[in-house]
Design an enzyme around this catalytic site. Structure first.
Site, PDB file in Angstrom:
ATOM      1  N   ALA A 151       0.824  -1.213   0.000  1.00 10.26           N
ATOM      2  CA  ALA A 151       0.000   0.000   0.000  1.00 10.26           C
ATOM      3  C   ALA A 151       0.859   1.264   0.000  1.00 10.26           C
ATOM      4  O   ALA A 151       0.501   2.268  -0.616  1.00 10.26           O
ATOM      5  CB  ALA A 151      -0.956  -0.006   1.189  1.00 10.26           C
ATOM      6  N   SER A 169      -3.200  -3.675   0.290  1.00 12.90           N
ATOM      7  CA  SER A 169      -1.986  -4.400   0.629  1.00 12.90           C
ATOM      8  C   SER A 169      -2.317  -5.835   1.009  1.00 12.90           C
ATOM      9  O   SER A 169      -3.257  -6.079   1.755  1.00 12.90           O
ATOM     10  CB  SER A 169      -1.305  -3.698   1.809  1.00 12.90           C
ATOM     11  OG  SER A 169      -0.128  -4.380   2.156  1.00 12.90           O
ATOM     12  N   CYS A 228      -1.579  11.790  26.127  1.00 14.84           N
ATOM     13  CA  CYS A 228      -1.485  12.407  27.444  1.00 14.84           C
ATOM     14  C   CYS A 228      -1.760  13.891  27.321  1.00 14.84           C
ATOM     15  O   CYS A 228      -1.648  14.470  26.244  1.00 14.84           O
ATOM     16  CB  CYS A 228      -0.081  12.243  28.020  1.00 14.84           C
ATOM     17  SG  CYS A 228       0.515  10.567  27.937  1.00 14.84           S
TER      18      CYS A 228
HETATM   19  C1  LIG Z   1      -0.607  -1.012   6.474  1.00 14.90           C
HETATM   20  C2  LIG Z   1      -1.165   0.214   5.906  1.00 14.90           C
HETATM   21  C3  LIG Z   1      -0.500   0.915   4.891  1.00 14.90           C
HETATM   22  C4  LIG Z   1       0.853   0.489   4.365  1.00 14.90           C
HETATM   23  O1  LIG Z   1       0.793  -0.741   3.731  1.00 14.90           O
HETATM   24  P1  LIG Z   1       2.136  -1.555   3.363  1.00 14.90           P
HETATM   25  O2  LIG Z   1       1.677  -2.602   2.427  1.00 14.90           O
HETATM   26  O3  LIG Z   1       2.634  -2.105   4.649  1.00 14.90           O
HETATM   27  O4  LIG Z   1       3.066  -0.615   2.723  1.00 14.90           O
HETATM   28  C5  LIG Z   1      -1.092   2.035   4.400  1.00 14.90           C
HETATM   29  N1  LIG Z   1      -2.274   2.474   4.858  1.00 14.90           N
HETATM   30  C6  LIG Z   1      -2.946   1.830   5.828  1.00 14.90           C
HETATM   31  C7  LIG Z   1      -4.264   2.343   6.282  1.00 14.90           C
HETATM   32  C8  LIG Z   1      -2.411   0.684   6.384  1.00 14.90           C
HETATM   33  O5  LIG Z   1      -3.067   0.067   7.357  1.00 14.90           O
END
Ligand SMILES: *Cc1c(COP(=O)(O)O)cnc(C)c1O
Length: 402
Positions: free
Chosen positions: A78, A209, A336
């Site tokens: 992602a 992802s 906090c």
């Molecule tokens: C995990 C995540 C990403 C990044 O994804 P990767 O595949 O680990 O680079 C981006 N946006 C959100 C909302 C995520 O949960």
């Protein structure tokens, strides 16, 4: 390290990552040693078979979100998809007109989106970061007010990775459509858990992802609409012209097969897994609110992803809580009075204070639980018991030490 520290036996951190499903791994395995060809090798069957597998996976990913196969491009995850979506669209537009453009995003995005937005600013483009309500959602009025004549794209997180809230996608896409602005969603946390239809919801770009939906790490995809409008982005990885020139480099065939299979599996199981996880989540929240005094839940009460529980507790020392809860793998953050280590919690805290002024000047320890396919009711009950005991033990000590 003591045995106790090693015994993280209950995994409730499925927002961070998920295990590869055995069914998914099984489909991937032949693509390491047997069907190992390069999909770009057009002269022999090793290449043809690899290409066939990649194209099958492309169709599987497309189906999960209601897209066409040719609208899917494989990336390393992602993070890369979001780079291609945002930086790629701005580079393309600037190349065509030599002008600078404007992005609208929010203050509660995943770190990678925020960093990409900062890069855009470094490149001379403008960015508006919308604030959010106490549930971490953007407001449609704020969005409308932020639109400028040179606004090229609106990019929001679909379901928040910390507090689970879902942004109002349909309303956002209507605004984008009427102003002819591209709409990108970071759907990493929601794909495979809730139904998505990029046609019905009129989404132009969407990042996902594999390792968030029981596929392998290091592989992801981006959906880019091909008609009405046709989304155009400039690539930034050049070479052999793979992925229709949008992302060069020999494709990660086993990873791609795994992502495709993970998409197909989660689509098949969605009708049972979504309500099952939601019930576990609701059970957990009900027990916590009944049995633990002063628990504040973060995120929207109903417009939230099915597997997220985010709660903030006052008067507990974080280190003591972590020790008392060491059998459970979860994620924690603090918000906090003296400063927050989570930008998402910091944003919603400001809004929560308006409704709950009694939160002022208090320290809160926030726990994020992410339920998954393997989570059972017995595990949830066990974690609730543990949490209750931990709070009972830690609070009396904490009163003197906070
Ligand atoms: C995990 C995540 C990403 C990044 O994804 P990767 O595949 O680990 O680079 C981006 N946006 C959100 C909302 C995520 O949960």
């Amino acid at each position: 390290m003591s045995e106790k520290n090693l015994k993280k036996s209950i995994y409730l951190d499925h927002h961070a990552t998920t295990p590869v499903e055995p069914r998914v791994l099984e489909k991937m395995l032949p693509y390491f040693c047997e069907i190992f060809g390069n999909p770009m090798s057009a002269q022999h069957s090793f290449g043809w078979q690899a290409k066939e597998a990649v194209e099958k996976a492309r169709a599987q990913v497309a189906k999960l979100i209601g897209a066409q196969a040719r609208e899917i491009t494989f990336t390393s995850g992602a993070t890369e998809s979001i780079h291609l979506a945002i930086l790629g669209a701005f580079r393309n537009a600037e190349n065509e007109t030599q002008k600078k453009y404007h992005l609208i995003t929010s203050l509660v995005e995943h770190k990678c989106s925020l960093e990409v937005a900062h890069q855009l600013e470094n490149l001379g483009h403008q960015v508006t970061y919308l604030g959010v309500n106490e549930f971490g959602q953007i407001s449609i009025d704020d969005l409308k007010n932020a639109i400028q004549e040179n606004t090229l794209m609106v990019s929001f997180i679909h379901a928040n990775n910390e507090i689970g809230s879902i942004n109002p996608v349909k309303e956002i896409s209507e605004v984008c459509q009427s102003h002819k602005i591209l709409f990108h969603l970071d759907s990493a946390q929601i794909c495979g858990k809730h139904a998505i239809d990029v046609v019905q919801e009129h989404i132009d770009l969407l990042s996902l992802s594999a390792h968030k939906l029981y596929g392998p790490k290091g592989i992801g995809a981006i959906y880019m609409r091909q008609t009405q409008p046709r989304v155009r982005v400039s690539p930034y990885i050049f070479g052999g012209g793979q992925e229709r020139g949008l992302r060069s480099g020999t494709q990660n065939v086993p990873g791609i097969v795994g992502l495709g299979e993970a998409c197909e599996m989660s689509m098949k199981d969605l009708a049972t897994e979504n309500p099952r996880q939601r019930n576990l989540r609701d059970h957990m929240m009900t027990r916590i609110s009944k049995e633990i005094e002063g628990a504040i839940f973060n995120g929207h009460p109903t417009e939230r992803v099915c597997n997220n529980v985010s709660l903030s507790l006052e008067s507990v020392l974080p280190d003591q809580m972590l020790m008392a809860m060491s059998e459970v793998a979860f994620s924690s953050g603090s918000a906090c009075a003296s400063g927050e280590d989570s930008h998402v919690l910091a944003q919603i805290r400001k809004q929560q204070l308006l409704r709950m002024p009694e939160m002022k000047d208090k320290d809160y320890f926030t726990l994020r639980f992410g339920i998954g396919r393997s989570t059972t009711l017995a595990e949830i009950d066990y974690v609730c018991d543990l949490l209750k005991a931990a709070v009972a033990k830690v609070r009396p000590i904490s009163q003197f030490n906070l």
